[in-house]
Design a protein around this motif. Sequence first.
Motif, PDB file in Angstrom:
ATOM      1  N   ASN A  24       5.818   9.393  18.101  1.00 30.95           N
ATOM      2  CA  ASN A  24       5.190   9.227  16.794  1.00 30.95           C
ATOM      3  C   ASN A  24       4.000  10.168  16.623  1.00 30.95           C
ATOM      4  N   VAL A  25       3.144  10.245  17.629  1.00 30.88           N
ATOM      5  CA  VAL A  25       1.958  11.098  17.535  1.00 30.88           C
ATOM      6  C   VAL A  25       2.352  12.577  17.511  1.00 30.88           C
ATOM      7  N   VAL A  26       3.247  12.981  18.401  1.00 27.55           N
ATOM      8  CA  VAL A  26       3.678  14.388  18.434  1.00 27.55           C
ATOM      9  C   VAL A  26       4.385  14.754  17.128  1.00 27.55           C
ATOM     10  N   GLY A  27       5.240  13.873  16.631  1.00 21.54           N
ATOM     11  CA  GLY A  27       5.916  14.131  15.358  1.00 21.54           C
ATOM     12  C   GLY A  27       4.931  14.243  14.213  1.00 21.54           C
TER      13      GLY A  27
ATOM     14  N   SER B  97      -1.462   9.940   9.373  1.00 25.22           N
ATOM     15  CA  SER B  97      -1.675   8.647  10.035  1.00 25.22           C
ATOM     16  C   SER B  97      -0.887   8.557  11.336  1.00 25.22           C
ATOM     17  N   ASN B  98       0.295   9.180  11.382  1.00 21.02           N
ATOM     18  CA  ASN B  98       1.039   9.208  12.644  1.00 21.02           C
ATOM     19  C   ASN B  98       0.299  10.031  13.692  1.00 21.02           C
ATOM     20  N   ALA B  99      -0.308  11.126  13.256  1.00 21.17           N
ATOM     21  CA  ALA B  99      -0.995  11.992  14.204  1.00 21.17           C
ATOM     22  C   ALA B  99      -2.223  11.323  14.796  1.00 21.17           C
ATOM     23  N   ILE B 100      -2.893  10.481  14.023  1.00 24.93           N
ATOM     24  CA  ILE B 100      -4.102   9.844  14.549  1.00 24.93           C
ATOM     25  C   ILE B 100      -3.844   8.458  15.123  1.00 24.93           C
ATOM     26  N   SER B 101      -2.594   8.058  15.216  1.00 21.27           N
ATOM     27  CA  SER B 101      -2.306   6.724  15.745  1.00 21.27           C
ATOM     28  C   SER B 101      -2.204   6.730  17.260  1.00 21.27           C
TER      29      SER B 101
ATOM     30  N   VAL C 220       0.833  -1.208   0.000  1.00 21.92           N
ATOM     31  CA  VAL C 220       0.000   0.000   0.000  1.00 21.92           C
ATOM     32  C   VAL C 220       0.864   1.253   0.000  1.00 21.92           C
ATOM     33  N   ILE C 221       1.867   1.298   0.843  1.00 27.14           N
ATOM     34  CA  ILE C 221       2.726   2.479   0.941  1.00 27.14           C
ATOM     35  C   ILE C 221       3.556   2.670  -0.327  1.00 27.14           C
ATOM     36  N   SER C 222       4.006   1.575  -0.932  1.00 34.30           N
ATOM     37  CA  SER C 222       4.844   1.716  -2.129  1.00 34.30           C
ATOM     38  C   SER C 222       4.056   2.235  -3.330  1.00 34.30           C
ATOM     39  N   LYS C 223       2.738   2.130  -3.304  1.00 35.11           N
ATOM     40  CA  LYS C 223       1.909   2.607  -4.418  1.00 35.11           C
ATOM     41  C   LYS C 223       1.536   4.087  -4.290  1.00 35.11           C
ATOM     42  N   VAL C 224       1.850   4.697  -3.153  1.00 38.12           N
ATOM     43  CA  VAL C 224       1.514   6.101  -2.937  1.00 38.12           C
ATOM     44  C   VAL C 224       2.560   6.965  -3.639  1.00 38.12           C
ATOM     45  N   PRO C 225       2.123   7.963  -4.429  1.00 41.92           N
ATOM     46  CA  PRO C 225       3.101   8.842  -5.087  1.00 41.92           C
ATOM     47  C   PRO C 225       3.887   9.662  -4.053  1.00 41.92           C
ATOM     48  N   PRO C 226       5.124  10.017  -4.392  1.00 48.30           N
ATOM     49  CA  PRO C 226       5.966  10.761  -3.432  1.00 48.30           C
ATOM     50  C   PRO C 226       5.342  12.075  -2.952  1.00 48.30           C
ATOM     51  N   THR C 227       4.548  12.722  -3.786  1.00 47.29           N
ATOM     52  CA  THR C 227       3.962  14.006  -3.369  1.00 47.29           C
ATOM     53  C   THR C 227       2.900  13.815  -2.294  1.00 47.29           C
ATOM     54  N   LEU C 228       2.317  12.644  -2.213  1.00 44.21           N
ATOM     55  CA  LEU C 228       1.290  12.386  -1.192  1.00 44.21           C
ATOM     56  C   LEU C 228       1.817  11.613   0.005  1.00 44.21           C
ATOM     57  N   HIS C 229       3.022  11.089  -0.095  1.00 42.71           N
ATOM     58  CA  HIS C 229       3.529  10.222   0.963  1.00 42.71           C
ATOM     59  C   HIS C 229       3.646  10.937   2.303  1.00 42.71           C
ATOM     60  N   THR C 230       4.270  12.102   2.320  1.00 45.83           N
ATOM     61  CA  THR C 230       4.464  12.821   3.585  1.00 45.83           C
ATOM     62  C   THR C 230       3.151  13.260   4.216  1.00 45.83           C
ATOM     63  N   PRO C 231       2.195  13.835   3.463  1.00 39.09           N
ATOM     64  CA  PRO C 231       0.929  14.195   4.111  1.00 39.09           C
ATOM     65  C   PRO C 231       0.174  12.996   4.673  1.00 39.09           C
ATOM     66  N   LEU C 232       0.168  11.896   3.944  1.00 47.45           N
ATOM     67  CA  LEU C 232      -0.545  10.715   4.436  1.00 47.45           C
ATOM     68  C   LEU C 232       0.128  10.131   5.669  1.00 47.45           C
ATOM     69  N   MET C 233       1.447  10.057   5.653  1.00 47.72           N
ATOM     70  CA  MET C 233       2.155   9.482   6.789  1.00 47.72           C
ATOM     71  C   MET C 233       2.064  10.375   8.020  1.00 47.72           C
ATOM     72  N   SER C 234       2.165  11.687   7.839  1.00 52.90           N
ATOM     73  CA  SER C 234       2.065  12.561   9.003  1.00 52.90           C
ATOM     74  C   SER C 234       0.662  12.517   9.585  1.00 52.90           C
TER      75      SER C 234
END
Length: 119
Positions: A101-104, A62-66, A46-60
């Motif tokens: 992770n959440v604070v970051g 998901s980290n914030a809501i984890s 799933v992560i490898s299929k995400v384009p680089p321009t969307l990777h950081t917003p999605l990961m940040s």
Amino acid sequence: MPHPFLSPDFLAALLAQSAESGTGGLATLITGLTIFALAIFVGFEVISKVPPTLHTPLMSGSNAISGITIIGAIICAGRGGEWHSTAKLLGIVAVVFATVNVVGGFLVTNRMLQMFRKK
């Protein structure tokens, strides 16, 4: 001195206990490891299929809501049992890492949102 969870005595006691209760400890262990391996594979795909321009917003995001990870870590830290000091130590370490992770995640998300605000 080997770690108590990695010792043959611990595994033998786990299998004996599950055999007495009729739950099939080895089958449960294999099922858990299979689910874990499949989760790693699916997550990587799933992560490898995400384009680089969307990777950081999605990961940040998901980290914030984890924050649910923090709840699990707190439960682990407060759990008793025969090896309760090991569980408590691992739970405390998990609370620290999950909090970082959440604070970051919130910090990265906030920084990205600042880039889109009008000055």
